[in-house]
Design an enzyme around this catalytic site. Structure first.
Site, PDB file in Angstrom:
ATOM      1  N   ASN A 113       0.857  -1.089  -0.011  1.00  0.00           N
ATOM      2  CA  ASN A 113      -0.188   0.093  -0.036  1.00  0.00           C
ATOM      3  C   ASN A 113       0.777   1.207  -0.101  1.00  0.00           C
ATOM      4  O   ASN A 113       0.570   2.174  -0.837  1.00  0.00           O
ATOM      5  CB  ASN A 113      -0.723  -0.059   1.235  1.00  0.00           C
ATOM      6  CG  ASN A 113      -1.793  -1.205   1.178  1.00  0.00           C
ATOM      7  OD1 ASN A 113      -1.841  -1.726   0.348  1.00  0.00           O
ATOM      8  ND2 ASN A 113      -2.618  -1.277   2.105  1.00  0.00           N
ATOM      9  N   HIS A 159     -17.215  34.731 -31.531  1.00  0.00           N
ATOM     10  CA  HIS A 159     -18.407  34.141 -32.284  1.00  0.00           C
ATOM     11  C   HIS A 159     -18.102  33.418 -33.362  1.00  0.00           C
ATOM     12  O   HIS A 159     -19.124  33.275 -33.985  1.00  0.00           O
ATOM     13  CB  HIS A 159     -19.556  34.921 -31.947  1.00  0.00           C
ATOM     14  CG  HIS A 159     -19.887  35.735 -30.615  1.00  0.00           C
ATOM     15  ND1 HIS A 159     -20.780  35.127 -29.705  1.00  0.00           N
ATOM     16  CD2 HIS A 159     -19.367  36.823 -30.216  1.00  0.00           C
ATOM     17  CE1 HIS A 159     -20.742  36.200 -28.694  1.00  0.00           C
ATOM     18  NE2 HIS A 159     -20.044  36.861 -28.950  1.00  0.00           N
ATOM     19  N   SER A 280      -7.850  10.923 -49.130  1.00  0.00           N
ATOM     20  CA  SER A 280      -8.983  10.468 -49.244  1.00  0.00           C
ATOM     21  C   SER A 280      -8.556   8.842 -49.985  1.00  0.00           C
ATOM     22  O   SER A 280      -8.075   9.129 -50.933  1.00  0.00           O
ATOM     23  CB  SER A 280     -10.007  10.944 -49.910  1.00  0.00           C
ATOM     24  OG  SER A 280     -11.244  10.149 -50.064  1.00  0.00           O
ATOM     25  N   LYS A 286      -8.352  15.287 -52.175  1.00  0.00           N
ATOM     26  CA  LYS A 286      -8.333  15.700 -50.784  1.00  0.00           C
ATOM     27  C   LYS A 286      -7.021  15.735 -50.080  1.00  0.00           C
ATOM     28  O   LYS A 286      -6.081  14.840 -50.403  1.00  0.00           O
ATOM     29  CB  LYS A 286      -9.294  14.652 -50.056  1.00  0.00           C
ATOM     30  CG  LYS A 286     -10.642  14.624 -50.223  1.00  0.00           C
ATOM     31  CD  LYS A 286     -11.549  16.086 -50.189  1.00  0.00           C
ATOM     32  CE  LYS A 286     -11.620  16.268 -48.615  1.00  0.00           C
ATOM     33  NZ  LYS A 286     -12.388  15.650 -47.898  1.00  0.00           N
ATOM     34  N   ASN A 288      -6.391  16.090 -45.940  1.00  0.00           N
ATOM     35  CA  ASN A 288      -7.410  15.997 -44.883  1.00  0.00           C
ATOM     36  C   ASN A 288      -6.342  16.454 -43.853  1.00  0.00           C
ATOM     37  O   ASN A 288      -5.414  15.968 -43.417  1.00  0.00           O
ATOM     38  CB  ASN A 288      -8.001  14.813 -44.777  1.00  0.00           C
ATOM     39  CG  ASN A 288      -9.361  14.681 -45.859  1.00  0.00           C
ATOM     40  OD1 ASN A 288      -9.860  15.786 -46.267  1.00  0.00           O
ATOM     41  ND2 ASN A 288      -9.660  13.598 -46.153  1.00  0.00           N
ATOM     42  N   GLU A 293      -7.887  16.495 -36.426  1.00  0.00           N
ATOM     43  CA  GLU A 293      -9.146  15.903 -35.983  1.00  0.00           C
ATOM     44  C   GLU A 293      -8.623  14.767 -34.829  1.00  0.00           C
ATOM     45  O   GLU A 293      -9.675  15.006 -33.939  1.00  0.00           O
ATOM     46  CB  GLU A 293      -9.718  15.269 -37.199  1.00  0.00           C
ATOM     47  CG  GLU A 293     -10.286  16.161 -38.197  1.00  0.00           C
ATOM     48  CD  GLU A 293     -10.600  15.595 -39.435  1.00  0.00           C
ATOM     49  OE1 GLU A 293     -11.614  15.043 -39.898  1.00  0.00           O
ATOM     50  OE2 GLU A 293      -9.511  15.533 -40.259  1.00  0.00           O
ATOM     51  N   TYR A 320      -6.293   2.077   2.269  1.00  0.00           N
ATOM     52  CA  TYR A 320      -6.335   1.584   0.983  1.00  0.00           C
ATOM     53  C   TYR A 320      -7.446   0.629   0.654  1.00  0.00           C
ATOM     54  O   TYR A 320      -7.832  -0.262   1.400  1.00  0.00           O
ATOM     55  CB  TYR A 320      -5.115   0.919   0.836  1.00  0.00           C
ATOM     56  CG  TYR A 320      -4.650   0.270  -0.610  1.00  0.00           C
ATOM     57  CD1 TYR A 320      -4.177   0.937  -1.524  1.00  0.00           C
ATOM     58  CD2 TYR A 320      -5.041  -1.173  -0.690  1.00  0.00           C
ATOM     59  CE1 TYR A 320      -4.197   0.523  -2.706  1.00  0.00           C
ATOM     60  CE2 TYR A 320      -4.824  -1.911  -1.829  1.00  0.00           C
ATOM     61  CZ  TYR A 320      -4.306  -0.892  -3.074  1.00  0.00           C
ATOM     62  OH  TYR A 320      -4.459  -1.605  -4.366  1.00  0.00           O
ATOM     63  N   GLN A 325      -6.307   0.678  -7.192  1.00  0.00           N
ATOM     64  CA  GLN A 325      -5.315   0.012  -8.381  1.00  0.00           C
ATOM     65  C   GLN A 325      -5.548   0.434  -9.429  1.00  0.00           C
ATOM     66  O   GLN A 325      -4.643   0.690 -10.461  1.00  0.00           O
ATOM     67  CB  GLN A 325      -5.181  -1.677  -8.191  1.00  0.00           C
ATOM     68  CG  GLN A 325      -4.419  -2.375  -9.316  1.00  0.00           C
ATOM     69  CD  GLN A 325      -4.583  -3.849  -9.126  1.00  0.00           C
ATOM     70  OE1 GLN A 325      -3.819  -4.333  -8.031  1.00  0.00           O
ATOM     71  NE2 GLN A 325      -5.228  -4.571  -9.804  1.00  0.00           N
TER      72      GLN A 325
HETATM   73  N1  ARG Z   1      -1.214  -3.476  -7.384  1.00  0.00           N
HETATM   74  C1  ARG Z   1      -1.672  -2.741  -6.318  1.00  0.00           C
HETATM   75  C2  ARG Z   1      -2.096  -1.353  -6.505  1.00  0.00           C
HETATM   76  O1  ARG Z   1      -1.584  -0.947  -7.590  1.00  0.00           O
HETATM   77  C3  ARG Z   1      -0.755  -2.772  -5.083  1.00  0.00           C
HETATM   78  C4  ARG Z   1      -1.220  -2.689  -3.651  1.00  0.00           C
HETATM   79  C5  ARG Z   1      -2.006  -3.872  -3.444  1.00  0.00           C
HETATM   80  N2  ARG Z   1      -2.241  -3.802  -2.064  1.00  0.00           N
HETATM   81  C6  ARG Z   1      -3.037  -4.749  -1.384  1.00  0.00           C
HETATM   82  N3  ARG Z   1      -3.114  -4.804  -0.092  1.00  0.00           N
HETATM   83  N4  ARG Z   1      -3.540  -5.570  -2.106  1.00  0.00           N
HETATM   84  O2  ARG Z   1      -2.614  -0.693  -5.894  1.00  0.00           O
END
Ligand code: ARG
Length: 462
Positions: A113, A159, A280, A286, A288, A293, A320, A325
């Site tokens: 995390n 405008h 085209s 053409k 383009n 775009e 977390y 992810q």
């Molecule tokens: N692959 C996870 C992410 O990108 C990593 C963290 C995962 N953590 C966990 N407690 N499962 O967030």
């Protein structure tokens, strides 16, 4: 089905389902974080050694192993095993396979995390540098092009109707301003994100003496984050980064739109280089502006990424959650799309030409000098509202007679206002108006040249 549970899943029974493996993996797209993951791990390991949580020798083994893995990945020699669901697990597993026991100590006092929160910040810092460099190149292309057209006049539109005369340089410099704000926004984003979440662990930090300041310093963060719960759940910077990308896209889309219009037969103001046009399959004549775009269209992906990111953040429980992810999917989409668009925009701007003859041939259309005439009356003592009405009437009369304002002789002009004198002709016609612009940063040649000098100086320093 996988053969058995992975080392970090010993508390689970049975085998992980193949569908689960495929669904939860992020390795396919977070591979690109490998360098940052390795740099973060080396800093973490060094800190573990400083804190005597591992030996110096173990640190050396970890560091060398990680560097080897980094080289293998860079050279395309690393075998990614889909059993490892993300880049963090893939690298750790490879390290353990390479150096054994010491590798098993790397994850001490760390969770994926705080690890992923660190990696994405490190990646984003670099990405912001890349984007800022690409924006600067585009700005330089605009300034260079503007340098060619400081005395050439075009209609300024509001405008999408003819409004007042401007020099082409000032029109081009308007984009330099927009992209400058984008550059500043990205820098602000960098300043906010540049704090280290590493050492926050899963949510609560650690009972081990993890030195967060050491890893923060090693990784070039200006500070540590001050709440471990917030640190692992914070992805505000991802939303902000994508927002910054979204505005860059918006600006690019406006440029694209202008120039798509400007290179139509109806306008023929701008000529794109052949290498940036397509033809085209059916109509042989053409030419383009497909690239423009596509720049315009790709704004959709970046806006989509922003909405996706904001939606991921909405209503998340504290700390977390695996939802986070998905941040990378959208952050990478936004960055990749904007990078590609900036590259082609720079190429297009660098090779574009304005068709001065065509533009000047129609400058007499649209009463571009009407506002200047009203301002002339103001200098003669007429209240602006009155002057506005007088000139409005003159324009209507001219239109009926198929004349321009400067076609009227002094007698005809005086019929509209006794305040008009012979010097009025110094104020009629686009060239005269351009020469009369006096406000700071107005759309005249003098102002354009000053701005070009300013930008040349400023951008050379970047
Ligand atoms: N692959 C996870 C992410 O990108 C990593 C963290 C995962 N953590 C966990 N407690 N499962 O967030």
């Amino acid at each position: 089905m996988a053969k058995e549970r992975r080392t970090w899943e010993k508390r689970l029974s049975g085998k992980p389902d193949k569908l689960t493996l495929g669904f939860v993996e992020s390795l396919s797209y977070d591979k690109r974080l490998y360098k940052y993951d390795i740099v973060g791990s080396i800093a973490h390991a060094q800190m573990l050694a400083e804190q005597k949580l591992i030996t110096k020798d173990e640190f050396k083994k970890i560091k060398n192993g990680l560097i080897e893995i980094s080289e293998q990945i860079a050279a395309g020699r690393f075998k990614f095993d889909e059993q490892n669901e993300d880049i963090h697990m893939a690298i750790e597993a490879a390290l353990i396979a390479k150096i054994g026991q010491a590798g098993e100590k790397l994850h001490t006092g760390r969770s994926r995390n705080d690890q992923v929160a660190t990696d994405i910040r490190l990646w984003m810092r670099d990405e912001i540098e890349i984007l800022r460099a690409k924006i600067t190149l585009l700005q330089k292309a605009f300034v260079k092009l503007a340098g060619k057209y400081t005395d050439d006049i075009m209609p300024g539109y509001t405008h999408l109707q003819r409004a007042q005369p401007i020099v082409i340089a000032v029109y081009l410099l308007s984009f330099v301003e927009q992209f400058e704000r984008d550059c500043i926004r990205l820098k602000n984003c960098n300043d906010l994100l540049n704090v280290s979440p590493l050492g926050s662990g899963a949510i609560a930090g650690s009972t081990l003496p993890i030195d967060r300041k050491s890893t923060a310093k090693q990784l070039g963060f200006h500070d540590i984050s001050y709440n471990t719960i917030d640190a692992v759940g914070d992805r505000d910077f991802c939303a902000e980064f994508i927002f910054d990308c979204a505005l860059i896209s918006a600006h690019l889309s406006c440029l694209a739109e202008d120039w798509i219009i400007f290179c139509s037969n109806e306008f023929e103001f701008v000529r794109l280089d052949d290498s940036f046009c397509t033809s085209s399959s059916l109509m042989p004549q053409k030419r383009n502006p497909d690239i423009l775009e596509l720049i315009r269209a790709k704004t959709g992906s970046v806006y989509g990424a922003l909405i996706a990111m904001l939606t991921i953040l909405k209503g998340q429980p504290s700390g977390y959650n695996r939802d986070l992810q998905e941040d990378k999917v959208h952050v990478f989409t936004a960055a990749d799309t904007v990078e590609a668009c900036l590259d082609v925009a720079e190429a297009i701007v660098s090779t574009a030409n304005f068709n001065i003859e065509k533009i000047s041939s129609s400058l007499d259309e649209g009463f571009l000098d009407a506002t200047a005439l009203a301002e002339y009356l103001v200098t003669k003592g007429v209240a602006f509202r009155q002057a506005h009405g007088i000139v409005g009437k003159m324009v209507a009369d001219c239109e009926k007679q198929n004349k321009k304002l400067h076609d009227l002789n002094l007698e005809e002009l005086k019929k509209h206002s006794a305040y008009i004198e012979k010097d009025v002709y110094e104020h009629l016609g686009c060239e005269k108006v351009i020469a009369k612009y006096v406000t700071d940063s107005a759309a005249g040649s003098r102002q354009a040249k000053r701005q070009i000098a300013y930008w040349n100086d400023k951008l050379a320093k970047r």
